[in-house]
Write an enzyme that holds these catalytic residues in place. Structure first.
Site, mmCIF file in Angstrom:
data_model
loop_
_atom_site.group_PDB
_atom_site.id
_atom_site.type_symbol
_atom_site.label_atom_id
_atom_site.label_comp_id
_atom_site.label_asym_id
_atom_site.label_seq_id
_atom_site.Cartn_x
_atom_site.Cartn_y
_atom_site.Cartn_z
ATOM 1 C CE LYS A 110 11.605 1.150 9.868
ATOM 2 N NZ LYS A 110 11.174 1.784 8.610
ATOM 3 C CD GLN A 150 12.614 1.782 5.214
ATOM 4 O OE1 GLN A 150 12.185 1.063 6.116
ATOM 5 N NE2 GLN A 150 12.826 3.074 5.394
ATOM 6 C CG ASP A 187 5.449 2.986 7.857
ATOM 7 O OD1 ASP A 187 5.975 3.025 8.991
ATOM 8 O OD2 ASP A 187 6.077 2.704 6.819
#
Ligand code: NAP
Length: 283
Positions: free
Chosen positions: A53, A97, A120
């Site tokens: 990422k 994460q 997200d």
């Protein structure tokens, strides 16, 4: 019939070039887009995901702020970092994460992220916006599947779409995005007695289960669009999806390969979400 391939690598490349151009435009206006990425603990897969990422951010001119903490970080300390990022106008997206160490409640952590920075799209508020058809940031993987579908030129309106899987991160938002695109949507899951009855009627099948070869050729309507979200390993350790690719491609009209289909799109859509958040914040 041999299905046409839906090339996630090529689409991803095109979309990342667009992200890079949009990022450059924001930088020129003195508002560089920035994504905060937080990793807690030393899960090896998470380390790889985070690295990928951050690399994608760098390649597209999106500034990334990476914070890595020992697994002993307390929930309160993590919530305090999120509060600081929420308050920092130079940060447009916050990515924590997952999975988190067991002593940290992921729901509490996700809920703490400001909705405008929830790149997200996993928070209850973001999910609620999707259900209500309100603008908001959409979960990257199903959002990427929609872009792959659109790249075929096939309009979802009036089509019967079958989504296999109902997770909060893939299956459910996928079904809602298809509904928003005016498809008639069926959601199948582990308690669905006869999966093939549904998939055989589908113009569009999205397989998001995590079980190799679970969608076979005899389960697919000729000409259907088949999008394979699954990520599994075969007996040789090779990456494969949920779809029996070689057999299904003889029946389907369009199909995504694994690798090279949905996978590359997921990080791309995270970048797109970060840009959307940064552009909204800059007006
Ligand atoms: P998940 O949370 O484990 O959900 C799997 C879903 O499949 C569940 O809803 C489950 O039903 C359903 N299911 C299990 N067995 C089934 C069966 N026999 N028939 C029909 N449905 C069945 O997984 P996920 O996070 O959604 O991910 C799904 C797959 O996509 C995994 O392989 C994952 O690695 C992959 N993935 C790929 C990407 C990417 O970027 N390419 C991103 C995310 C996920 P129940 O709800 O009834 O248990």
């Amino acid at each position: 019939m041999t299905a046409k391939l839906i090339d996630g690598v090529a689409l991803s490349r095109t979309m990342r070039a667009e992200v890079a151009a949009r990022a450059a435009a924001l930088r020129e206006r003195g508002k560089p887009p920035a994504l905060a990425v937080v990793l807690v603990g030393d899960d090896p897969a998470s380390q790889v995901y985070v690295r990928n990422k951050i690399k994608a951010c760098e390649e597209c001119g999106v500034h990334s702020i990476f914070e890595r903490y020992d697994a002993s970080l307390s929930e309160a300390e993590l919530l305090a970092r999120i509060a600081a990022f929420n308050a920092d106008a130079s940060v447009h997206g916050i990515l924590i994460q997952l999975p988190l160490p067991r002593h940290i409640d992921p729901q509490k952590v996700i809920a703490a992220i400001a909705t405008a920075k929830d790149v997200d799209g996993f928070s209850v508020h973001s999910a609620g916006c999707l259900v209500a058809g309100l603008p908001g940031l959409r979960p990257a993987t199903p959002y990427g599947c929609m872009k792959l579908l659109q790249s075929t030129g096939i309009d979802a309106r009036g089509k019967h779409a079958v989504v296999i899987g109902r997770s909060n991160t893939v299956g459910k938002p996928m079904a809602l995005l298809l509904l928003q695109a005016n498809a008639t949507v069926t959601v199948c899951h582990s308690a669905t007695p006869d999966l093939a009855v549904h998939t055989r009627q589908a113009d569009i099948v999205i397989a998001a289960v995590g079980r190799r070869n679970m969608l076979r050729a005899d389960m697919v309507k000729p000409g259907a669009v088949v999008i394979d979200v699954g990520m599994n390993r075969n007996e040789d350790g090779k990456l494969c999806g949920d779809v029996d690719f070689e057999a299904v491609r003889q029946v389907a009209g369009w199909i995504t390969p694994v690798p090279g289909g949905v996978g590359p799109m997921t990080i791309t859509m995270l970048l797109v979400n970060t840009l959307e958040a940064a552009e909204r914040a800059s007006v």
